[in-house]
Design an enzyme around this catalytic site. Structure first.
Site, short mmCIF file in Angstrom:
data_model
loop_
_atom_site.label_atom_id
_atom_site.label_comp_id
_atom_site.label_asym_id
_atom_site.label_seq_id
_atom_site.Cartn_x
_atom_site.Cartn_y
_atom_site.Cartn_z
N ARG A 120 9.89 56.41 38.53
CA ARG A 120 9.64 56.84 39.92
C ARG A 120 9.63 55.66 40.89
O ARG A 120 9.04 55.72 41.96
CB ARG A 120 8.33 57.61 40.05
N LYS A 142 19.98 52.84 51.60
CA LYS A 142 20.77 53.92 50.98
C LYS A 142 21.09 53.51 49.55
O LYS A 142 21.52 52.38 49.30
CB LYS A 142 22.07 54.15 51.74
N GLU A 184 33.78 46.77 58.24
CA GLU A 184 32.48 47.18 58.79
C GLU A 184 32.20 46.43 60.10
O GLU A 184 31.55 46.95 61.00
CB GLU A 184 31.35 46.96 57.78
N LYS A 223 22.07 46.90 62.79
CA LYS A 223 21.84 47.97 61.81
C LYS A 223 20.34 48.23 61.63
O LYS A 223 19.91 49.38 61.54
CB LYS A 223 22.49 47.63 60.47
N GLU A 233 18.64 59.27 58.46
CA GLU A 233 19.91 59.77 59.01
C GLU A 233 19.82 61.21 59.52
O GLU A 233 20.63 62.08 59.15
CB GLU A 233 21.03 59.63 57.97
N ARG A 237 21.37 57.38 63.11
CA ARG A 237 21.97 56.61 62.02
C ARG A 237 23.39 57.09 61.67
O ARG A 237 24.18 56.35 61.10
CB ARG A 237 21.05 56.62 60.78
N ASN A 241 28.36 55.92 60.31
CA ASN A 241 29.41 56.52 59.47
C ASN A 241 30.76 56.57 60.17
O ASN A 241 31.69 57.23 59.66
CB ASN A 241 29.00 57.94 59.04
N HIS A 244 34.03 56.73 58.24
CA HIS A 244 33.72 56.92 56.82
C HIS A 244 34.11 58.30 56.29
O HIS A 244 34.39 58.44 55.11
CB HIS A 244 32.23 56.66 56.56
N HIS A 248 36.27 57.75 53.18
CA HIS A 248 35.88 58.10 51.81
C HIS A 248 36.94 58.98 51.15
O HIS A 248 37.29 58.80 49.98
CB HIS A 248 34.54 58.84 51.80
N HIS A 260 36.74 50.07 49.76
CA HIS A 260 35.99 50.81 50.78
C HIS A 260 36.25 50.30 52.20
O HIS A 260 36.57 51.07 53.11
CB HIS A 260 34.50 50.74 50.44
#
Ligand code: GLY
Length: 359
Positions: A120, A142, A184, A223, A233, A237, A241, A244, A248, A260
Site C-alpha cells: 500500500r 502520475k 514536451e 508544471k 486532473e 491539469r 495533455n 497527447h 498516444h 513518446h
C-alpha cells in the site's frame, strides 16, 4: 543546487536540480528520514554508462538491490510489475522500503506504480535521466503501466518523497531521447506563450545546451504550479495533455517505433489543425503556429499510418467522458481550451493533415 518546492495536498516535496549532484541522494535520504532498505530500479543504458557512480554512491547502504530495467513501452506492463513484486517478496522487502527510480519516463512511471502499490505504498525517489522525465514525468505524481492497447491505463496518483535532477545524465543521452524531451518543451511554449521555451528549444536543436538547467527549472516550476492547483486532473491539469490524445494513439498505431516525445510533436501538429477546423485559429495563425512542430519535420519519420485504427484507439483514451474524445486545443500560445469535443470527420482531417507532414 537549485530547489523547487511542490505543495500538493497529498504530499509536499522538493525537487533538486544541478550538475554532478547525484551523490547528494545519500544526505537527502538521511535528512528526510527515508527507509534505508533500498530497491533501486535503474535503466539498463544508464547503468552501463554510470555504473561506478551509481554503485559507489549507494555502497554504504547495507540493504540494497539493483533491478536493471530495459526501458521500452512494451516492457512497461503488468508482467514487469509482477516480476518486481516477486523479487521484493523473495528478497524480504516490506513496506519499510525506499524505491529509487533512476531512468526516463517509462521507468519512472512503472517504478512509481510499484512504489504506490507495494504494501500500500513505500517511500519513493525519482532520479530522472532523460530530458523528457526531467521536464515533465518525474514531477506531479502520475504513475502508470500500459495495458492492452492503451497507454498508462493502469495507474495511480502518488507523489515522490523527492526528485533529484542531475543534468550529468544528459551527457550520455542519445539524440533521439533529447528530441523527445523537446516535444514536451514545445508543449510548454503553447501552454504559456513564453518565448524562452521556443528560443531554447531552437538552441538545443542546434546542440547548444547552455540554458538546459534553466529550461528544466522553468518547465518544472510551471508544471508544479499546475499540479498544485489540480493534483488529480479534475480541470486545469488537463492542459498538460496537449497533443497527447492524438500522440498516444499514433504511438500505438506505429507499434512504438516512434517515441513518446516524437508522437507528442505530431500530436500537437494534429491539435493545431483541429483548432483551425473548429475555428479557434485562422489560417494565418495556423501556419505561424505550425512553424514550431515543423522544426522537427526532418527529425521524425513515421510509417504509413492507419487513420481509422488511430481513431479507434483514441476512442479508448482514458480521458474520454460519455464515449466522447476530449481534446486540449490552442486559441493562441498561452490561451488553451480543455475538454473540446469534435466531429469524427474533423478529427480524421486533422490526423490526415498532421500525419502527412511527418510521413
Ligand atoms: N504529463 C502530464 C501530467 O503529468 O499531467
Amino acid at each position: 543546487m537549485k530547489k523547487i518546492k511542490v505543495n500538493t495536498s497529498s504530499k509536499p516535496y522538493e525537487i533538486f536540480i544541478g550538475r554532478n549532484i547525484f551523490t547528494n541522494v545519500i544526505d537527502l535520504i538521511n535528512k528526510k528520514n527515508l527507509y534505508e532498505n533500498l530497491f533501486i530500479i535503474v535503466d539498463k543504458n544508464v547503468f552501463i554508462h554510470h555504473k561506478n557512480l551509481i554503485e559507489n554512491t549507494f555502497d554504504n547502504f547495507k540493504r540494497k538491490y539493483f533491478y536493471i530495467f530495459t526501458s521500452t513501452e512494451k516492457n512497461k506492463n503488468l508482467e514487469e510489475v509482477k516480476n518486481i513484486f516477486n523479487l521484493l517478496i523473495k528478497k524480504s522487502y516490506g513496506r519499510d522500503t525506499t524505491i529509487v527510480a533512476i531512468g526516463g519516463g517509462i521507468l519512472g512511471d512503472l517504478a512509481a506504480f510499484v512504489a504506490s502499490s507495494f504494501g500500500r505504498g513505500t517511500k519513493f525517489i525519482q532520479i530522472p535521466t532523460t530530458l523528457l522525465s526531467m521536464v515533465d514525468s518525474s514531477v506531479g505524481g502520475k504513475t502508470g503501466i500500459n495495458f492492452g492497447d492503451t497507454k498508462n491505463l493502469i495507474g495511480t496518483f502518488f507523489q515522490p518523497d523527492f526528485v533529484l535532477i542531475d543534468t550529468l545524465f544528459l551527457s550520455t543521452l542519445p539524440n533521439d531521447e533529447l528530441l523527445c524531451g523537446l516535444g514536451e518543451v514545445a508543449k510548454y511554449y503553447f501552454l504559456t506563450g513564453d518565448n524562452f521555451y521556443k528560443s531554447t528549444l531552437n538552441k538545443v536543436l542546434n546542440n547548444n545546451i547552455n540554458d538546459i538547467e534553466k529550461l528544466i527549472a522553468k518547465s518544472i516550476s510551471f508544471k508544479t504550479n499546475v499540479v498544485e492547483n489540480d493534483e488529480r486532473e479534475i480541470g486545469l491539469r488537463k492542459i498538460l495533455n496537449l497533443g497527447h490524445t492524438f500522440g498516444h494513439a499514433i504511438e500505438i498505431d506505429q507499434n512504438h517505433k516512434i517515441k513518446h516525445g516524437q508522437a507528442v510533436i505530431i500530436g500537437i501538429t494534429c491539435s493545431l489543425y483541429l483548432s483551425f477546423y473548429l475555428e479557434l485559429i485562422n489560417h494565418k495563425d495556423l501556419n505561424s503556429l505550425l512553424k514550431l512542430p515543423l522544426l522537427f519535420q526532418n527529425l521524425i519519420s513515421i510509417n504509413n499510418a492507419n487513420i481509422e485504427s488511430i481513431y479507434k484507439i483514441m476512442l479508448r483514451d482514458k480521458k474520454n467522458r460519455n464515449g466522447k474524445i476530449k481534446f486540449v486545443l490552442v486559441k493562441e500560445p498561452g490561451h488553451i481550451f480543455i475538454d473540446v469535443e469534435a466531429e469524427k470527420i474533423l478529427i480524421v482531417k486533422s490526423l490526415e493533415k498532421g500525419l502527412s507532414l511527418f510521413i
